[in-house]
Design a protein around this motif. Structure first.
Motif, PDB file in Angstrom:
ATOM      1  N   SER A 135       0.807  -1.224   0.000  1.00 32.61           N
ATOM      2  CA  SER A 135       0.000   0.000   0.000  1.00 32.61           C
ATOM      3  C   SER A 135       0.835   1.267   0.000  1.00 32.61           C
ATOM      4  CB  SER A 135      -0.906   0.001   1.233  1.00 32.61           C
ATOM      5  OG  SER A 135      -0.109   0.094   2.407  1.00 32.61           O
ATOM      6  N   GLY A 136       2.098   1.155   0.299  1.00 33.23           N
ATOM      7  CA  GLY A 136       2.945   2.340   0.358  1.00 33.23           C
ATOM      8  C   GLY A 136       3.081   2.905   1.758  1.00 33.23           C
ATOM      9  N   GLU A 137       2.419   2.281   2.743  1.00 32.53           N
ATOM     10  CA  GLU A 137       2.551   2.724   4.131  1.00 32.53           C
ATOM     11  C   GLU A 137       3.990   2.499   4.589  1.00 32.53           C
ATOM     12  OE1 GLU A 137       0.312   4.068   6.354  1.00 32.53           O
ATOM     13  OE2 GLU A 137      -1.033   4.278   4.640  1.00 32.53           O
ATOM     14  N   LEU A 138       4.530   3.457   5.285  1.00 34.67           N
ATOM     15  CA  LEU A 138       5.915   3.392   5.736  1.00 34.67           C
ATOM     16  C   LEU A 138       6.170   2.175   6.624  1.00 34.67           C
ATOM     17  CD1 LEU A 138       8.737   4.596   5.829  1.00 34.67           C
ATOM     18  CD2 LEU A 138       7.958   6.070   7.694  1.00 34.67           C
ATOM     19  N   ALA A 139       5.277   1.907   7.579  1.00 29.96           N
ATOM     20  CA  ALA A 139       5.463   0.769   8.484  1.00 29.96           C
ATOM     21  C   ALA A 139       5.531  -0.539   7.703  1.00 29.96           C
ATOM     22  CB  ALA A 139       4.330   0.713   9.503  1.00 29.96           C
ATOM     23  N   GLU A 140       4.632  -0.702   6.758  1.00 39.65           N
ATOM     24  CA  GLU A 140       4.602  -1.916   5.947  1.00 39.65           C
ATOM     25  C   GLU A 140       5.901  -2.053   5.153  1.00 39.65           C
ATOM     26  OE1 GLU A 140       1.541  -4.015   2.806  1.00 39.65           O
ATOM     27  OE2 GLU A 140       1.594  -1.823   2.894  1.00 39.65           O
ATOM     28  N   ARG A 141       6.364  -0.945   4.569  1.00 41.28           N
ATOM     29  CA  ARG A 141       7.591  -0.985   3.783  1.00 41.28           C
ATOM     30  C   ARG A 141       8.788  -1.376   4.643  1.00 41.28           C
ATOM     31  NH1 ARG A 141      10.908   3.732   0.631  1.00 41.28           N
ATOM     32  NH2 ARG A 141      12.590   2.337   0.015  1.00 41.28           N
ATOM     33  N   LEU A 142       8.884  -0.821   5.845  1.00 40.36           N
ATOM     34  CA  LEU A 142      10.007  -1.140   6.715  1.00 40.36           C
ATOM     35  C   LEU A 142      10.024  -2.616   7.097  1.00 40.36           C
ATOM     36  CD1 LEU A 142      10.069   2.009   9.020  1.00 40.36           C
ATOM     37  CD2 LEU A 142      11.653   1.438   7.160  1.00 40.36           C
ATOM     38  N   VAL A 143       8.854  -3.177   7.387  1.00 40.04           N
ATOM     39  CA  VAL A 143       8.778  -4.596   7.743  1.00 40.04           C
ATOM     40  C   VAL A 143       9.186  -5.453   6.543  1.00 40.04           C
ATOM     41  CG1 VAL A 143       7.216  -6.485   8.352  1.00 40.04           C
ATOM     42  CG2 VAL A 143       7.075  -4.302   9.560  1.00 40.04           C
ATOM     43  N   LEU A 144       8.648  -5.146   5.381  1.00 41.71           N
ATOM     44  CA  LEU A 144       8.995  -5.929   4.193  1.00 41.71           C
ATOM     45  C   LEU A 144      10.474  -5.785   3.847  1.00 41.71           C
ATOM     46  CD1 LEU A 144       5.802  -5.313   2.053  1.00 41.71           C
ATOM     47  CD2 LEU A 144       6.546  -7.483   3.062  1.00 41.71           C
ATOM     48  N   ASP A 145      11.024  -4.576   3.944  1.00 39.26           N
ATOM     49  CA  ASP A 145      12.453  -4.381   3.696  1.00 39.26           C
ATOM     50  C   ASP A 145      13.289  -5.225   4.655  1.00 39.26           C
ATOM     51  OD1 ASP A 145      12.094  -2.616   1.590  1.00 39.26           O
ATOM     52  OD2 ASP A 145      12.450  -0.819   2.797  1.00 39.26           O
ATOM     53  N   SER A 146      12.907  -5.244   5.929  1.00 38.58           N
ATOM     54  CA  SER A 146      13.639  -6.039   6.914  1.00 38.58           C
ATOM     55  C   SER A 146      13.633  -7.519   6.533  1.00 38.58           C
ATOM     56  CB  SER A 146      13.013  -5.859   8.294  1.00 38.58           C
ATOM     57  OG  SER A 146      13.606  -6.744   9.220  1.00 38.58           O
TER      58      SER A 146
END
Length: 170
Positions: A135-146
């Protein structure tokens, strides 16, 4: 991250009901940590018992909502300010599996590594697709990046294991 602290973080934004907490928790973690609704309510009950949350009445649709207490805010603040202890995490099952495979002598260690490499590659592909569809949400991106970085690190570690095995056998 504990479920307890994740729910406290969500409640710090305002009163929430159980299902709403579950949906927001999963959205915040990029749907990589699915929660059972029973787990949410069990955790809320324990936090209420411990004085971290309190019943907040009902919303306009009659759903029971919870609010964070001052003790809950203090607990959340402690959690955010305390580094994650690497030694306190569960043991690395893959490292243990490879160590046992090497020590057994009759286990095809290369096959174990190959099976893990293929699984890690599938995981990496799935995570990359999930990141593109996110979705582009920052929290989601950080988790997926991790999770992507961890999968990449696992691939590098498997490369290292193969190199060490080649070195040992040459």
């Amino acid at each position: 991250m504990s479920i307890r602290h994740g729910l406290l973080a969500l409640l710090s934004k305002g009163p929430r009901y159980g299902y709403q907490l579950r949906v927001e928790f999963e959205a915040s973690t990029g749907a990589t940590w699915p929660l059972n609704i029973g787990q949410v309510y069990t955790t809320l009950s324990r936090m209420e018992r411990d004085g971290l949350v309190a019943p907040g009445g009902t919303d306009d649709q009659g759903r029971a909502v919870y609010t964070i207490t001052e003790a809950g805010r203090e607990e959340l603040g402690r959690w955010f300010s305390t580094p994650v202890d690497q030694a306190g995490r569960p043991r690395d099952e893959l490292a243990i599996k490879l160590a046992m495979a090497v020590s057994m002598g009759d286990v095809d260690v290369q096959a174990v590594i190959l099976a893990q490499r293929m699984a890690a590659m599938r995981t990496l592909q799935d995570l990359t697709r999930a990141k593109r569809a996110a979705s582009g949400e920052l929290a989601e991106r950080l988790v997926l990046d991790s999770l992507i970085f961890k999968a990449e690190a696992e691939q590098r570690w498997l490369d290292h294991c193969e190199a060490v095995l080649r070195e040992k056998h040459s």
